[in-house]
Design a protein around this motif. Structure first.
Motif, mmCIF file in Angstrom:
data_model
loop_
_atom_site.group_PDB
_atom_site.id
_atom_site.type_symbol
_atom_site.label_atom_id
_atom_site.label_comp_id
_atom_site.label_asym_id
_atom_site.label_seq_id
_atom_site.Cartn_x
_atom_site.Cartn_y
_atom_site.Cartn_z
ATOM 1 N N LYS A 18 0.830 -1.213 0.000
ATOM 2 C CA LYS A 18 0.000 0.000 0.000
ATOM 3 C C LYS A 18 0.858 1.256 0.000
ATOM 4 O O LYS A 18 0.518 2.250 -0.649
ATOM 5 C CB LYS A 18 -0.945 -0.017 1.205
ATOM 6 N N SER A 19 2.001 1.219 0.710
ATOM 7 C CA SER A 19 2.839 2.414 0.783
ATOM 8 C C SER A 19 3.609 2.627 -0.518
ATOM 9 O O SER A 19 4.167 3.700 -0.729
ATOM 10 C CB SER A 19 3.783 2.345 1.979
ATOM 11 N N SER A 20 3.659 1.614 -1.390
ATOM 12 C CA SER A 20 4.370 1.752 -2.665
ATOM 13 C C SER A 20 3.453 2.199 -3.795
ATOM 14 O O SER A 20 3.920 2.470 -4.902
ATOM 15 C CB SER A 20 5.022 0.429 -3.060
ATOM 16 N N SER A 25 5.292 -3.146 -5.519
ATOM 17 C CA SER A 25 6.351 -3.276 -4.518
ATOM 18 C C SER A 25 6.937 -4.677 -4.647
ATOM 19 O O SER A 25 6.327 -5.549 -5.280
ATOM 20 C CB SER A 25 5.773 -3.087 -3.119
ATOM 21 N N CYS A 26 8.107 -4.891 -4.041
ATOM 22 C CA CYS A 26 8.698 -6.226 -4.099
ATOM 23 C C CYS A 26 9.565 -6.488 -2.877
ATOM 24 O O CYS A 26 10.027 -5.553 -2.219
ATOM 25 C CB CYS A 26 9.497 -6.417 -5.386
ATOM 26 N N ASN A 44 11.851 -1.425 -6.137
ATOM 27 C CA ASN A 44 11.404 -1.731 -7.494
ATOM 28 C C ASN A 44 12.067 -0.734 -8.437
ATOM 29 O O ASN A 44 11.628 0.403 -8.546
ATOM 30 C CB ASN A 44 9.875 -1.634 -7.576
ATOM 31 N N SER A 45 13.116 -1.164 -9.124
ATOM 32 C CA SER A 45 13.876 -0.223 -9.962
ATOM 33 C C SER A 45 13.090 0.167 -11.211
ATOM 34 O O SER A 45 13.446 1.136 -11.882
ATOM 35 C CB SER A 45 15.249 -0.778 -10.314
ATOM 36 N N ASP A 46 12.022 -0.553 -11.528
ATOM 37 C CA ASP A 46 11.150 -0.153 -12.656
ATOM 38 C C ASP A 46 10.300 1.065 -12.287
ATOM 39 O O ASP A 46 9.863 1.793 -13.165
ATOM 40 C CB ASP A 46 10.176 -1.282 -13.027
#
Ligand SMILES: [Zn+2]
Length: 129
Positions: A18-20, A25-26, A44-46
């Motif tokens: 939720k915070s992402s 998120s991962c 998450n670098s994407d």
């Protein structure tokens, strides 16, 4: 086959998801056998709403950390702002990395887990106290 998490870990992962938002998120799930012992949130670098990836050097660091704690990377967690079903990209990576893939849907607020055998199979998510 199943993956077992505590209610606290389930809460940790849904909070991370939720915070992402709006992005996926991962995290790596470190543990022994089917039991998650520690959650390692990853970047998450994407920075994407439809995919995730983790920088190779961060993957190496996570595996080193697991080894130093005498744990294994038993699963990969990521969230979807959509259904908790693997995307075609997920399926490709699941085949390369046949650990349990735990997906949390922020729209349906539920977890589902999968693993690649000869095909994609669903894995039971067991929540312990
Ligand atoms: Zn996905």
């Amino acid at each position: 086959m199943e993956i077992s998490l505590t209610a606290g870990q389930i809460g940790e992962l849904s909070t991370l998801a939720k915070s992402s938002l709006p992005n996926e998120s991962c995290a790596f799930l470190l543990g022994k056998n089917d039991n998650v012992v520690e959650i390692l949130p990853m970047r998450n670098s994407d920075e994407s709403t439809v995919s995730f990836s983790i920088e190779p050097q961060e993957v190496l660091r996570a595996y080193d950390l697991a080894e130093s704690k005498k744990l294994h990377v038993i699963g990969i967690f990521h969230s979807h702002p959509a259904k908790p079903a693997p995307s075609s990209t997920d399926k490709r990576f699941m085949e390369i990395n046949p650990v349990v893939w735990l997906i949390y849907s922020t729209t349906e607020q539920r977890f589902r887990a999968y693993v690649y055998g000869s095909d994609i199979m669903e894995v039971a998510v067991k929540i312990t106290a």
